[in-house]
Design an enzyme around this catalytic site. Structure first.
Site, PDB file in Angstrom:
ATOM      1  N   LYS A  96       3.957  -6.612  11.678  1.00 22.65           N
ATOM      2  CA  LYS A  96       3.013  -6.918  10.412  1.00 22.65           C
ATOM      3  C   LYS A  96       3.211  -8.398  10.116  1.00 22.65           C
ATOM      4  CE  LYS A  96       1.355  -4.827   6.379  1.00 22.65           C
ATOM      5  NZ  LYS A  96       0.905  -3.724   5.722  1.00 22.65           N
ATOM      6  N   ARG A 147      -0.299   6.498  19.716  1.00 22.64           N
ATOM      7  CA  ARG A 147       0.358   7.501  20.443  1.00 22.64           C
ATOM      8  C   ARG A 147       0.563   7.017  21.660  1.00 22.64           C
ATOM      9  NH1 ARG A 147      -3.039  11.841  21.643  1.00 22.64           N
ATOM     10  NH2 ARG A 147      -4.712  10.791  20.890  1.00 22.64           N
ATOM     11  N   ARG A 153       0.663  -1.311  -0.106  1.00 17.78           N
ATOM     12  CA  ARG A 153       0.014  -0.188  -0.097  1.00 17.78           C
ATOM     13  C   ARG A 153       0.892   1.292   0.028  1.00 17.78           C
ATOM     14  NH1 ARG A 153      -3.113  -0.764   4.905  1.00 17.78           N
ATOM     15  NH2 ARG A 153      -3.593   1.369   4.784  1.00 17.78           N
TER      16      ARG A 153
HETATM   17  C1  BTN Z   1       0.492  -3.867   2.329  1.00 18.33           C
HETATM   18  O1  BTN Z   1       1.134  -3.051   1.962  1.00 18.33           O
HETATM   19  O2  BTN Z   1       0.095  -4.090   3.461  1.00 18.33           O
HETATM   20  C2  BTN Z   1      -0.330  -4.579   1.148  1.00 18.33           C
HETATM   21  C3  BTN Z   1       0.607  -5.650   0.927  1.00 18.33           C
HETATM   22  C4  BTN Z   1       0.062  -6.586  -0.534  1.00 18.33           C
HETATM   23  C5  BTN Z   1       1.293  -7.563  -1.000  1.00 18.33           C
HETATM   24  C6  BTN Z   1       0.506  -8.499  -1.923  1.00 18.33           C
HETATM   25  S1  BTN Z   1       1.410  -9.758  -2.238  1.00 18.33           S
HETATM   26  C7  BTN Z   1       0.336 -10.319  -3.446  1.00 18.33           C
HETATM   27  C8  BTN Z   1      -0.170  -8.998  -4.328  1.00 18.33           C
HETATM   28  N1  BTN Z   1       0.817  -8.777  -5.348  1.00 18.33           N
HETATM   29  C9  BTN Z   1       1.295  -7.466  -5.139  1.00 18.33           C
HETATM   30  O3  BTN Z   1       2.199  -6.779  -5.905  1.00 18.33           O
HETATM   31  N2  BTN Z   1       1.032  -6.942  -3.827  1.00 18.33           N
HETATM   32  C10 BTN Z   1      -0.122  -7.978  -3.187  1.00 18.33           C
END
Ligand code: BTN
Length: 328
Positions: free
Chosen positions: A189, A327, A124
């Site tokens: 994460k 926070r 993201r």
């Molecule tokens: C995030 O940033 O939290 C989202 C991550 C999403 C990763 C997945 S892996 C499979 C799919 N292909 C990608 O290029 N991204 C998503």
């Protein structure tokens, strides 16, 4: 991915030593060429192949490579009905990009694709998603809705819940959610979702949903991740091997069913369960909106999937985007 590399990965997947000579014979190349391929697996694909004089090469842990038959066999009847097409790729730049292109070329909803390796995995907010070879889950799903994109705002929460619920069933007991759909374990994460939606204002919409789950991140690859992270191997304790194909199947199943149900019932019936997983509920948070930040107390989510933030004057506002951090 070159066939020789795939052959080497398959041969080393059991985690036992295999001599350079045996690999050379298997692939029909010289031992020096084997060594070059091993270096490539380490440097480019992030696979931590170990070498020992006299014993040969091995992986520090066994790998369960993706297997289409095993994944299909573990789907529920409903999941099988909803899945139109499944593809397993050894290497791709991004499974989300792959399905976005497939969609542009006429692919219909209900398609799914897993990859063993992504050379340009997308996270993201334009972040990369570190995607080393063969240890994790990289999954994308293509779906179509008659609704316009604005009506899909709760979908990312429903999808996050489907993932967190599945991971808990696999023993990751303290897994929780951070709005809108980060899957966390003790603040680190474990999995992330990227939803990319296109469509007409009044519908239809096309969704590409991408899921990345950290199962086994080699230390070297972990250094490239720019946030606190954890993998399922650590969460479950290293002794237990993770049944990777079974987990792939159950995640795919839950997501297919969640995407289908969303069209009928939206987020509403799942609000209560979502709150149960919400790790920041009732806590002081900061919401980053571009260069602006708002502080307040996190009071949950509303039926559209918006975050409810209470400011110092006690007033509650809804937010549909932004990045939450704790926070204090
Ligand atoms: C995030 O940033 O939290 C989202 C991550 C999403 C990763 C997945 S892996 C499979 C799919 N292909 C990608 O290029 N991204 C998503």
């Amino acid at each position: 991915m070159a066939e020789t590399l795939v052959t080497i990965v398959r041969r080393l997947a059991d985690g036992e030593y295999c001599s350079g000579e045996a690999l050379a014979e298997l692939c029909g190349i010289s031992r020096a060429a084997v060594w070059k391929q091993i270096e490539r697996l380490r440097q480019h694909y992030g696979l931590p192949v170990e070498a020992s004089q006299g014993k040969g090469y091995r992986l520090p842990y066994p790998l369960e490579l993706l297997d289409e038959d095993r994944i299909l066999a573990e789907l529920s009847p409903q999941g099988r009905f909803l899945l139109q097409h499944l593809e397993l790729l050894f290497e791709v730049d991004s499974t989300n990009r792959y399905l976005t292109d497939a969609r542009a070329q006429g692919a219909q909803g209900g398609q799914a694709c897993f990859a063993e390796f992504q050379s340009a995995g997308r996270g993201r907010r334009g972040r990369p998603w570190v995607s080393p070879l063969a240890g994790n889950i990289y999954l994308s799903l293509l779906w179509e809705y008659p609704l316009g994109p604005a009506r899909l705002s709760g979908l990312s929460l429903v999808a996050g819940l489907a993932v967190a619920r599945t991971l808990r069933r696999f023993g990751a007991r303290r897994v929780g959610l951070k709005w809108p759909n980060d899957v966390l374990w003790q603040g680190r994460k474990l999995a992330g979702l990227l939803l990319e939606v296109q469509g007409e204002q009044e519908g239809p919409s096309q969704l590409v949903l991408g899921l990345g789950v950290n199962l086994c991140i080699p230390a070297e690859a972990g250094r490239d991740i720019d946030q606190p992270w954890v993998d399922l191997r650590e969460v479950l304790g290293e002794a237990e091997p993770i049944p990777r194909n079974l987990l792939c199947a159950k995640l795919l199943d839950e997501l297919l069913i969640a995407l289908a149900h969303f069209e009928v019932e939206g987020l509403g019936p799942q609000l209560e369960e979502w709150q149960h997983y919400d790790v920041y509920f009732g806590r002081p948070i900061t919401l980053r909106l571009g260069d602006r930040e708002v502080a307040g107390v996190h009071r949950g989510i509303d039926p559209s999937g918006a975050l409810i933030l209470q400011d110092q004057a006690g007033e509650q506002r809804l937010y549909h985007g932004g990045e939450v951090s704790l926070r204090g």
